[in-house]
Design a protein around this motif. Structure first.
Motif, PDB file in Angstrom:
ATOM      1  N   ARG A  87      28.797 -20.344  70.665  1.00  0.00           N
ATOM      2  CA  ARG A  87      29.770 -19.053  69.967  1.00  0.00           C
ATOM      3  C   ARG A  87      29.029 -19.056  68.555  1.00  0.00           C
ATOM      4  NH1 ARG A  87      33.769 -16.769  72.730  1.00  0.00           N
ATOM      5  NH2 ARG A  87      34.739 -17.987  74.667  1.00  0.00           N
ATOM      6  N   ALA A  88      29.308 -18.001  68.111  1.00  0.00           N
ATOM      7  CA  ALA A  88      28.732 -17.515  66.493  1.00  0.00           C
ATOM      8  C   ALA A  88      29.181 -18.490  65.465  1.00  0.00           C
ATOM      9  CB  ALA A  88      28.984 -16.066  66.539  1.00  0.00           C
ATOM     10  N   SER A  89      30.275 -18.574  65.505  1.00  0.00           N
ATOM     11  CA  SER A  89      30.776 -19.852  64.585  1.00  0.00           C
ATOM     12  C   SER A  89      30.142 -21.183  64.772  1.00  0.00           C
ATOM     13  CB  SER A  89      32.273 -19.754  64.539  1.00  0.00           C
ATOM     14  OG  SER A  89      32.900 -20.089  65.727  1.00  0.00           O
ATOM     15  N   ASP A  90      29.841 -21.467  65.655  1.00  0.00           N
ATOM     16  CA  ASP A  90      29.455 -22.772  66.165  1.00  0.00           C
ATOM     17  C   ASP A  90      27.876 -22.524  65.827  1.00  0.00           C
ATOM     18  OD1 ASP A  90      31.746 -23.974  67.097  1.00  0.00           O
ATOM     19  OD2 ASP A  90      31.239 -23.282  69.001  1.00  0.00           O
ATOM     20  N   VAL A  91      27.015 -21.633  66.085  1.00  0.00           N
ATOM     21  CA  VAL A  91      25.682 -21.553  65.630  1.00  0.00           C
ATOM     22  C   VAL A  91      25.781 -21.619  64.261  1.00  0.00           C
ATOM     23  CG1 VAL A  91      23.949 -19.948  65.684  1.00  0.00           C
ATOM     24  CG2 VAL A  91      25.320 -19.995  67.713  1.00  0.00           C
ATOM     25  N   PRO A  97      25.790 -26.206  57.859  1.00  0.00           N
ATOM     26  CA  PRO A  97      27.320 -26.724  57.896  1.00  0.00           C
ATOM     27  C   PRO A  97      28.170 -26.158  56.908  1.00  0.00           C
ATOM     28  CG  PRO A  97      25.484 -28.462  57.740  1.00  0.00           C
ATOM     29  CD  PRO A  97      24.730 -27.097  57.387  1.00  0.00           C
ATOM     30  N   GLY A  98      29.245 -25.636  57.663  1.00  0.00           N
ATOM     31  CA  GLY A  98      30.448 -25.057  56.906  1.00  0.00           C
ATOM     32  C   GLY A  98      30.482 -23.735  56.890  1.00  0.00           C
ATOM     33  N   SER A  99      29.148 -22.927  57.281  1.00  0.00           N
ATOM     34  CA  SER A  99      29.214 -21.548  57.251  1.00  0.00           C
ATOM     35  C   SER A  99      30.087 -20.911  58.294  1.00  0.00           C
ATOM     36  CB  SER A  99      27.555 -20.969  57.359  1.00  0.00           C
ATOM     37  OG  SER A  99      27.091 -21.597  58.581  1.00  0.00           O
ATOM     38  N   GLY A 100      29.894 -21.575  59.296  1.00  0.00           N
ATOM     39  CA  GLY A 100      30.586 -21.194  60.675  1.00  0.00           C
ATOM     40  C   GLY A 100      32.146 -20.796  60.325  1.00  0.00           C
ATOM     41  N   TYR A 101      32.769 -21.810  59.339  1.00  0.00           N
ATOM     42  CA  TYR A 101      34.184 -21.679  58.808  1.00  0.00           C
ATOM     43  C   TYR A 101      34.338 -20.261  57.869  1.00  0.00           C
ATOM     44  CZ  TYR A 101      34.504 -26.264  60.369  1.00  0.00           C
ATOM     45  OH  TYR A 101      34.453 -27.580  60.923  1.00  0.00           O
ATOM     46  N   LEU A 102      33.393 -20.121  57.294  1.00  0.00           N
ATOM     47  CA  LEU A 102      33.300 -18.776  56.481  1.00  0.00           C
ATOM     48  C   LEU A 102      33.276 -17.737  57.348  1.00  0.00           C
ATOM     49  CD1 LEU A 102      33.116 -17.168  53.580  1.00  0.00           C
ATOM     50  CD2 LEU A 102      30.630 -17.582  53.856  1.00  0.00           C
ATOM     51  N   SER A 313      38.865 -11.340  67.470  1.00  0.00           N
ATOM     52  CA  SER A 313      39.170 -12.217  66.366  1.00  0.00           C
ATOM     53  C   SER A 313      39.681 -13.452  66.326  1.00  0.00           C
ATOM     54  CB  SER A 313      39.990 -11.350  65.530  1.00  0.00           C
ATOM     55  OG  SER A 313      39.333  -9.983  65.116  1.00  0.00           O
ATOM     56  N   VAL A 314      40.793 -13.500  67.176  1.00  0.00           N
ATOM     57  CA  VAL A 314      41.259 -14.752  67.670  1.00  0.00           C
ATOM     58  C   VAL A 314      40.556 -15.779  68.125  1.00  0.00           C
ATOM     59  CG1 VAL A 314      43.154 -15.844  68.948  1.00  0.00           C
ATOM     60  CG2 VAL A 314      43.726 -13.820  67.627  1.00  0.00           C
ATOM     61  N   SER A 315      39.467 -15.352  69.002  1.00  0.00           N
ATOM     62  CA  SER A 315      38.635 -16.480  69.678  1.00  0.00           C
ATOM     63  C   SER A 315      37.765 -17.240  68.405  1.00  0.00           C
ATOM     64  CB  SER A 315      37.591 -15.533  70.683  1.00  0.00           C
ATOM     65  OG  SER A 315      36.456 -14.717  69.750  1.00  0.00           O
ATOM     66  N   PHE A 316      37.668 -16.898  67.494  1.00  0.00           N
ATOM     67  CA  PHE A 316      36.825 -17.330  66.222  1.00  0.00           C
ATOM     68  C   PHE A 316      37.779 -18.624  65.844  1.00  0.00           C
ATOM     69  CE2 PHE A 316      34.052 -14.001  66.233  1.00  0.00           C
ATOM     70  CZ  PHE A 316      32.846 -14.585  65.762  1.00  0.00           C
ATOM     71  N   ILE A 317      39.228 -18.592  66.174  1.00  0.00           N
ATOM     72  CA  ILE A 317      40.297 -19.731  65.708  1.00  0.00           C
ATOM     73  C   ILE A 317      39.575 -20.916  66.303  1.00  0.00           C
ATOM     74  CG2 ILE A 317      42.497 -20.524  66.192  1.00  0.00           C
ATOM     75  CD1 ILE A 317      43.428 -17.792  65.602  1.00  0.00           C
ATOM     76  N   THR A 318      38.761 -21.082  67.518  1.00  0.00           N
ATOM     77  CA  THR A 318      38.339 -22.153  67.935  1.00  0.00           C
ATOM     78  C   THR A 318      37.571 -23.152  67.307  1.00  0.00           C
ATOM     79  OG1 THR A 318      36.741 -21.231  69.124  1.00  0.00           O
ATOM     80  CG2 THR A 318      38.560 -21.177  70.369  1.00  0.00           C
ATOM     81  N   VAL A 319      36.799 -22.546  66.298  1.00  0.00           N
ATOM     82  CA  VAL A 319      35.931 -23.307  65.261  1.00  0.00           C
ATOM     83  C   VAL A 319      37.083 -24.085  64.696  1.00  0.00           C
ATOM     84  CG1 VAL A 319      35.963 -21.618  63.505  1.00  0.00           C
ATOM     85  CG2 VAL A 319      34.026 -23.029  63.748  1.00  0.00           C
ATOM     86  N   PHE A 320      38.184 -23.755  64.248  1.00  0.00           N
ATOM     87  CA  PHE A 320      39.041 -24.715  63.566  1.00  0.00           C
ATOM     88  C   PHE A 320      39.934 -25.724  64.223  1.00  0.00           C
ATOM     89  CE2 PHE A 320      38.888 -20.669  61.229  1.00  0.00           C
ATOM     90  CZ  PHE A 320      38.247 -21.001  59.829  1.00  0.00           C
ATOM     91  N   LYS A 321      40.201 -25.087  65.694  1.00  0.00           N
ATOM     92  CA  LYS A 321      40.657 -26.365  66.534  1.00  0.00           C
ATOM     93  C   LYS A 321      39.985 -25.876  68.039  1.00  0.00           C
ATOM     94  CE  LYS A 321      45.444 -27.543  68.358  1.00  0.00           C
ATOM     95  NZ  LYS A 321      45.124 -28.855  68.112  1.00  0.00           N
ATOM     96  N   GLN A 322      39.190 -26.946  68.339  1.00  0.00           N
ATOM     97  CA  GLN A 322      38.356 -26.967  69.358  1.00  0.00           C
ATOM     98  C   GLN A 322      39.082 -27.144  70.852  1.00  0.00           C
ATOM     99  OE1 GLN A 322      35.066 -26.150  69.534  1.00  0.00           O
ATOM    100  NE2 GLN A 322      34.505 -26.156  67.343  1.00  0.00           N
ATOM    101  N   ASP A 323      40.097 -27.780  70.437  1.00  0.00           N
ATOM    102  CA  ASP A 323      40.732 -27.858  71.962  1.00  0.00           C
ATOM    103  C   ASP A 323      42.285 -26.885  72.155  1.00  0.00           C
ATOM    104  OD1 ASP A 323      42.339 -28.988  69.660  1.00  0.00           O
ATOM    105  OD2 ASP A 323      42.932 -30.807  70.760  1.00  0.00           O
ATOM    106  N   ALA A 328      48.135 -21.200  73.729  1.00  0.00           N
ATOM    107  CA  ALA A 328      48.180 -21.184  72.222  1.00  0.00           C
ATOM    108  C   ALA A 328      47.468 -19.746  72.025  1.00  0.00           C
ATOM    109  CB  ALA A 328      47.974 -22.206  71.659  1.00  0.00           C
ATOM    110  N   ARG A 329      46.310 -19.351  72.297  1.00  0.00           N
ATOM    111  CA  ARG A 329      45.343 -18.448  71.990  1.00  0.00           C
ATOM    112  C   ARG A 329      46.328 -17.196  72.219  1.00  0.00           C
ATOM    113  NH1 ARG A 329      39.151 -18.890  74.153  1.00  0.00           N
ATOM    114  NH2 ARG A 329      39.421 -16.711  73.584  1.00  0.00           N
ATOM    115  N   ASN A 330      46.924 -17.108  73.430  1.00  0.00           N
ATOM    116  CA  ASN A 330      47.671 -15.970  73.975  1.00  0.00           C
ATOM    117  C   ASN A 330      48.645 -15.576  72.857  1.00  0.00           C
ATOM    118  OD1 ASN A 330      45.964 -15.664  75.995  1.00  0.00           O
ATOM    119  ND2 ASN A 330      47.617 -16.527  77.514  1.00  0.00           N
ATOM    120  N   LEU A 331      49.290 -16.652  72.477  1.00  0.00           N
ATOM    121  CA  LEU A 331      50.541 -16.567  71.521  1.00  0.00           C
ATOM    122  C   LEU A 331      49.738 -16.085  70.187  1.00  0.00           C
ATOM    123  CD1 LEU A 331      52.820 -19.486  72.205  1.00  0.00           C
ATOM    124  CD2 LEU A 331      52.939 -16.991  72.684  1.00  0.00           C
TER     125      LEU A 331
END
Length: 421
Positions: A87-91, A97-102, A313-323, A328-331
């Motif tokens: 995914r984009a944030s993981d790339v 390092p760290g730019s995926g969070y930004l 947009s919410v799909s990018f949350i996975t970079v902060f919480k992989q599991d 939880a994503r639906n909510l």
């Protein structure tokens, strides 16, 4: 016996092969559709109407510039995501390092503003159909979109309706472009030699097509469907080019339709609280029936964009919480839509101005993500399995990246001024 048994086995292999081909084709069509529906939303329509009213035939150059930029951006992003299988944030994190969070924060914030504008678009759509106050129409639509997201069966029905509405939009736009009698010769001339060049305009329409979350929506769709690796590069490239070509052609036809109305002397309101520039143009060309039909199509496009912007947009949350779980994503997606609604109800910016602003904001975010991805392609070939990335595409990407940074610098003040804060 063995020969007879071999026949069904052979048939099964053929059937499996056909199913695989069908699945891959379906994945490509889905990626194109996802990108196109994200790009051809209420912001796309409102921005085109607003800038055609402002610049006249000179806006044709902005469309051409945006199409060229879109081609280069989309080709690079889609190829890098599918080659790295990430995914984009993981790339981004793997490259710098760290730019995926930004990147994730920027996309989520940009997606939030985009969704505020999308909800405003649903309000404008219902205003055109029923005369409802845009705030009330937006609130009803946001609640409806949450219901669609939570109900898979309802979502399937709406998907089919959106496809039907999209066809209607294309047909109606072509009709309006024909009856409005635009000055085609002048438009073609100014496509290449414009009277004026407006960087804020180009930044905004680029952002509304491939800025923010839109850049990654189709690529992530391909990733989810397994269309990754070097063997799929030709198909991925065709999908990216097709998606941009469709949106580019639609934008030019819409531009001609509105240009014909503007050139005839009709004054279009682009600034008031209830302004709906595209609806006014369609009404001027095809009467009250055209206004009502346009309102339905505009609302359908906005609902699609509300759901698409929230989901991506919410799909990018996975970079902060992989599991993070699917539930939880639906909510989180439902909460994202609810926050967008509250912000829309509290803001005093006219919906039409908001729809133009969000395109500009995502245009400002675009060069940041593009810079990170170009660095990954240039310096981290190991992320792509040792694939030697085409230097010509990198050079084009670098030129476009520099251009988007420059346009962002020149137009940031104008874009934020649209909020009227």
């Amino acid at each position: 016996m063995e020969r007879n048994a071999a026949v069904p086995a052979g048939q099964s292999a053929i059937a499996q092969g056909l199913e695989t081909v069908k699945s891959r084709r379906s994945a490509l069509v889905a990626a194109i559709f996802l990108m196109a529906t994200s790009a051809i939303g209420p912001g796309f329509i409102t921005q085109t109407a607003t800038f055609t009213t402002k610049l006249g035939a000179a806006f044709a150059f902005g469309i051409l510039a945006s199409i060229i930029i879109d081609f280069v951006v989309q080709l690079n992003i889609w190829r890098i995501v599918t080659l790295t299988r990430m995914r984009a944030s993981d790339v981004a994190n793997a490259a710098i390092p760290g730019s995926g969070y930004l990147l994730a924060i920027l996309v989520i914030v940009g997606g939030l503003f985009f969704n505020i504008g999308n909800i405003g678009g649903t309000g404008l759509g219902l205003n055109a159909v029923f005369g409802l106050d845009p705030k009330i129409g937006g609130a009803i639509s946001a609640v409806f979109s949450i219901g669609i997201f939570l109900s898979k069966r309802a979502g399937l029905a709406v998907d089919r309706f959106i496809i039907f509405a999209g066809i209607l939009m294309i047909v109606l736009t072509l009709y309006v472009a024909f009856v409005s009698g635009p000055p085609v010769g002048d438009a073609l001339f100014q496509t290449f030699l414009p009277d004026t060049i407006d960087f804020a305009t180009i930044t905004t329409i680029v952002g509304g097509t491939v800025g923010g979350y839109i850049t990654y929506s189709g690529a992530h769709r391909l990733l989810d469907r397994g269309m990754v690796g070097q063997e799929h590069l030709p198909a991925v490239t065709r999908a990216a080019l097709t998606g941009i070509a469709v949106t580019g052609l639609m934008r030019y036809v819409l531009f001609l339709a509105i240009l014909g109305v503007v050139a005839s002397g009709v004054v279009i309101d682009t600034a008031s609280q209830a302004a709906n520039p595209a609806a006014q143009a369609f009404q001027a060309a095809s009467g009250d029936f055209g206004l009502r039909l346009f309102g339905i199509i505009f609302w359908a496009a906005a609902i699609t964009s509300v759901i698409g912007a929230a989901y991506t947009s919410v799909s990018f949350i996975t970079v902060f919480k992989q599991d993070i779980s699917e539930r939880a994503r639906n909510l989180a997606t439902v909460v994202f839509i609810a926050i967008s609604l509250v912000c829309y109800l509290l803001m005093t910016t006219p919906p039409a101005a908001m729809l133009v602003f969000v395109g500009g904001l995502n245009g400002l975010i675009l060069p940041i993500g593009l810079s990170i991805f170009l660095f990954a392609a240039w310096k981290r070939e190991d992320l792509m399995g040792g694939y030697r990335y085409p230097r010509w595409l990198l050079v084009l990407g670098a030129l476009v990246c520099a251009l988007t940074w420059y346009m962002g610098y020149k137009s940031a003040g104008t874009i934020f001024g649209l909020l009227g804060l």
